[in-house]
Design a protein around this motif. Structure first.
Motif, PDB file in Angstrom:
ATOM      1  N   ALA A   1       0.825  -1.204   0.000  1.00 41.68           N
ATOM      2  CA  ALA A   1       0.000   0.000   0.000  1.00 41.68           C
ATOM      3  C   ALA A   1       0.859   1.254   0.000  1.00 41.68           C
ATOM      4  CB  ALA A   1      -0.904  -0.006   1.236  1.00 41.68           C
ATOM      5  N   PRO A   2       0.323   2.368  -0.465  1.00 34.00           N
ATOM      6  CA  PRO A   2       1.060   3.631  -0.434  1.00 34.00           C
ATOM      7  C   PRO A   2       1.279   4.113   0.989  1.00 34.00           C
ATOM      8  CG  PRO A   2      -1.223   3.992  -1.081  1.00 34.00           C
ATOM      9  CD  PRO A   2      -1.003   2.511  -1.096  1.00 34.00           C
ATOM     10  N   VAL A   3       2.253   4.981   1.164  1.00 35.53           N
ATOM     11  CA  VAL A   3       2.608   5.477   2.493  1.00 35.53           C
ATOM     12  C   VAL A   3       1.430   6.176   3.154  1.00 35.53           C
ATOM     13  CG1 VAL A   3       4.126   7.030   3.768  1.00 35.53           C
ATOM     14  CG2 VAL A   3       5.021   5.723   1.829  1.00 35.53           C
ATOM     15  N   ASP A   4       0.602   6.871   2.372  1.00 29.33           N
ATOM     16  CA  ASP A   4      -0.489   7.660   2.935  1.00 29.33           C
ATOM     17  C   ASP A   4      -1.806   6.878   3.041  1.00 29.33           C
ATOM     18  OD1 ASP A   4      -0.921   7.435   0.242  1.00 29.33           O
ATOM     19  OD2 ASP A   4      -1.472   9.536  -0.075  1.00 29.33           O
ATOM     20  N   VAL A   5      -1.746   5.553   3.042  1.00 30.32           N
ATOM     21  CA  VAL A   5      -2.965   4.756   3.167  1.00 30.32           C
ATOM     22  C   VAL A   5      -3.660   5.058   4.493  1.00 30.32           C
ATOM     23  CG1 VAL A   5      -1.771   2.775   4.200  1.00 30.32           C
ATOM     24  CG2 VAL A   5      -3.939   2.423   3.012  1.00 30.32           C
ATOM     25  N   ASN A   6      -4.980   5.122   4.461  1.00 24.33           N
ATOM     26  CA  ASN A   6      -5.755   5.286   5.688  1.00 24.33           C
ATOM     27  C   ASN A   6      -6.897   4.279   5.673  1.00 24.33           C
ATOM     28  OD1 ASN A   6      -7.925   6.419   4.113  1.00 24.33           O
ATOM     29  ND2 ASN A   6      -6.853   8.399   4.170  1.00 24.33           N
ATOM     30  N   GLN A   7      -7.715   4.288   6.705  1.00 26.49           N
ATOM     31  CA  GLN A   7      -8.763   3.273   6.801  1.00 26.49           C
ATOM     32  C   GLN A   7      -9.736   3.345   5.630  1.00 26.49           C
ATOM     33  OE1 GLN A   7     -10.723   3.097  10.589  1.00 26.49           O
ATOM     34  NE2 GLN A   7     -12.120   1.481   9.973  1.00 26.49           N
TER      35      GLN A   7
ATOM     36  N   ASN B   1     -11.780   0.812   0.739  1.00 23.79           N
ATOM     37  CA  ASN B   1     -12.270   0.974  -0.630  1.00 23.79           C
ATOM     38  C   ASN B   1     -11.346   0.364  -1.680  1.00 23.79           C
ATOM     39  OD1 ASN B   1     -14.513   2.380   0.278  1.00 23.79           O
ATOM     40  ND2 ASN B   1     -13.499   4.371   0.134  1.00 23.79           N
ATOM     41  N   GLY B   2     -10.235  -0.209  -1.234  1.00 20.10           N
ATOM     42  CA  GLY B   2      -9.288  -0.790  -2.173  1.00 20.10           C
ATOM     43  C   GLY B   2      -9.513  -2.276  -2.408  1.00 20.10           C
ATOM     44  N   LYS B   3      -8.436  -2.996  -2.698  1.00 18.16           N
ATOM     45  CA  LYS B   3      -8.530  -4.417  -3.002  1.00 18.16           C
ATOM     46  C   LYS B   3      -7.631  -5.284  -2.119  1.00 18.16           C
ATOM     47  CE  LYS B   3      -9.668  -3.626  -7.886  1.00 18.16           C
ATOM     48  NZ  LYS B   3      -9.282  -3.918  -9.299  1.00 18.16           N
ATOM     49  N   LEU B   4      -6.938  -4.667  -1.169  1.00 20.93           N
ATOM     50  CA  LEU B   4      -6.012  -5.418  -0.317  1.00 20.93           C
ATOM     51  C   LEU B   4      -6.776  -6.361   0.605  1.00 20.93           C
ATOM     52  CD1 LEU B   4      -3.489  -2.583   0.631  1.00 20.93           C
ATOM     53  CD2 LEU B   4      -3.405  -4.197  -1.287  1.00 20.93           C
ATOM     54  N   ARG B   5      -6.111  -7.452   0.982  1.00 17.03           N
ATOM     55  CA  ARG B   5      -6.730  -8.478   1.815  1.00 17.03           C
ATOM     56  C   ARG B   5      -6.248  -8.379   3.260  1.00 17.03           C
ATOM     57  NH1 ARG B   5      -4.743 -13.116  -2.057  1.00 17.03           N
ATOM     58  NH2 ARG B   5      -3.043 -11.597  -1.993  1.00 17.03           N
ATOM     59  N   LEU B   6      -7.168  -8.649   4.176  1.00 14.24           N
ATOM     60  CA  LEU B   6      -6.896  -8.567   5.609  1.00 14.24           C
ATOM     61  C   LEU B   6      -6.948  -9.946   6.234  1.00 14.24           C
ATOM     62  CD1 LEU B   6      -6.546  -6.676   8.144  1.00 14.24           C
ATOM     63  CD2 LEU B   6      -9.045  -6.812   8.364  1.00 14.24           C
ATOM     64  N   GLY B   7      -5.995 -10.244   7.100  1.00  6.96           N
ATOM     65  CA  GLY B   7      -5.987 -11.504   7.820  1.00  6.96           C
ATOM     66  C   GLY B   7      -6.425 -11.329   9.268  1.00  6.96           C
ATOM     67  N   VAL B   8      -7.283 -12.223   9.739  1.00  5.57           N
ATOM     68  CA  VAL B   8      -7.726 -12.229  11.132  1.00  5.57           C
ATOM     69  C   VAL B   8      -7.752 -13.685  11.612  1.00  5.57           C
ATOM     70  CG1 VAL B   8      -9.124 -10.145  10.887  1.00  5.57           C
ATOM     71  CG2 VAL B   8     -10.184 -12.396  10.544  1.00  5.57           C
TER      72      VAL B   8
ATOM     73  N   ASP C   1      -2.369  -8.929   2.848  1.00  2.00           N
ATOM     74  CA  ASP C   1      -1.565  -7.706   2.804  1.00  2.00           C
ATOM     75  C   ASP C   1      -1.425  -7.059   4.170  1.00  2.00           C
ATOM     76  OD1 ASP C   1      -1.379  -7.453  -0.251  1.00  2.00           O
ATOM     77  OD2 ASP C   1      -3.536  -7.610   0.091  1.00  2.00           O
ATOM     78  N   ALA C   2      -2.351  -7.372   5.062  1.00  2.00           N
ATOM     79  CA  ALA C   2      -2.346  -6.774   6.389  1.00  2.00           C
ATOM     80  C   ALA C   2      -3.032  -7.715   7.371  1.00  2.00           C
ATOM     81  CB  ALA C   2      -3.068  -5.422   6.361  1.00  2.00           C
TER      82      ALA C   2
END
Length: 275
Positions: free
Chosen positions: A124-130, A135-142, A184-185
């Motif tokens: 992600a770009p440095v200025d990424v926020n919530q 609104n993007g396409k990155l995937r989150l792991g929980v 990705d996160a």
């Protein structure tokens, strides 16, 4: 050989610590049978590779003061909830209170922490926020069965509806997903991720984002199955935890695993209602 000896020594010590003390109060005030308690991999709270952690030491103190015997078992978090509801577990550690869990368990808080988003810098770009993340396409792991701060749980639900959430079996699996770039996160807490990630990785490969409001944090509670304990017994357990907070026992235990500031911040001192 030394590692094997050390592990055996730790297990022997903890096994003795979990035996009831001869001077403890009558068992019936706390339990009517040996207590089957579940633990799960969770950073400084419990590490399966060492059989040790804050939760192990807390249970040892509770056993010593209550006169109850604990039978400790290890299982994935998502399974723990099912076992509690089906009456095959009496107790579990590090439970985040929810309205659903209050239906089948008494929740006795003893620690607090905050989740953050750990994101691969290359994703992600440095200025990424919530907002841009959602609104993007990155995937989150929980971790399956985990709950987080309210804002994060809302975010997880939103991303899950779009197929952007990957569930891990436990925290070890969660960091494996991150390492293998399956996600990705991830959502994690300092008391957890510092145990699995080298400091160099945090500085070089990962960016930390704290998006939850300042007044939101996760509360960790001991959960007692309503099928196994009466309200009166739950109140006795809660009084033991409060005593351990007031006499500094919880802080001393936390201090064995954390720096002084983090150990102090870990202890829950807010309102409680063990009913």
């Amino acid at each position: 050989m030394k590692k094997l000896f050390a592990r055996v020594a730790i297990q022997a010590f903890l096994a003795m610590a979990l035996l009831p003390a001869t001077h403890a109060a009558t068992n019936e005030a706390y339990c009517s049978k040996p207590v089957r308690v579940a633990m799960f991999e969770f950073g400084v709270l419990y590490r399966a590779d060492t059989f040790d952690g804050v939760d192990v030491r807390v249970l040892a103190e509770l056993a010593r003061h209550s006169g109850c015997t604990f039978e400790r078992v290890y299982m994935p978090r998502s399974r723990i909830w099912k076992e509690l509801q089906m009456g095959r577990l009496d107790m579990a550690t590090s439970a985040i209170p929810t309205s659903e869990r209050k239906v089948y368990g008494y929740l006795l808080p003893y620690f607090k922490a905050r989740n953050v988003v750990l994101m691969r810098r290359q994703s992600a770009p440095v200025d990424v926020n919530q907002t841009t993340f959602e609104n993007g396409k990155l995937r989150l792991g929980v971790v399956r069965g985990f709950r987080h701060e309210a804002d994060y749980d809302t975010m997880v639900a939103k991303l899950s509806a779009h197929g952007r959430v990957v569930e891990a079996v436990d925290v070890v699996d969660l960091f494996r997903l991150l390492d293998r770039k399956v996600v990705d996160a991830i959502l994690s807490q300092p008391i957890v991720y510092t145990q699995y990630l080298a400091a160099s990785r945090l500085d070089e490969d990962l960016a930390l984002h704290d998006w939850a409001p300042a007044d939101q944090f996760s509360v960790g509670a001991l959960i007692l199955a309503r099928a196994s304990f009466t309200t009166a017994q739950a109140k006795h357990w809660d009084e033991l935890l409060v005593d351990m907070q007031n006499d500094g026992t919880l802080y001393k235990i936390a201090r064995e695993f954390l720096p002084a500031k983090q150990a102090r911040e870990l202890i829950y001192t807010g309102p409680r209602s063990p009913e």
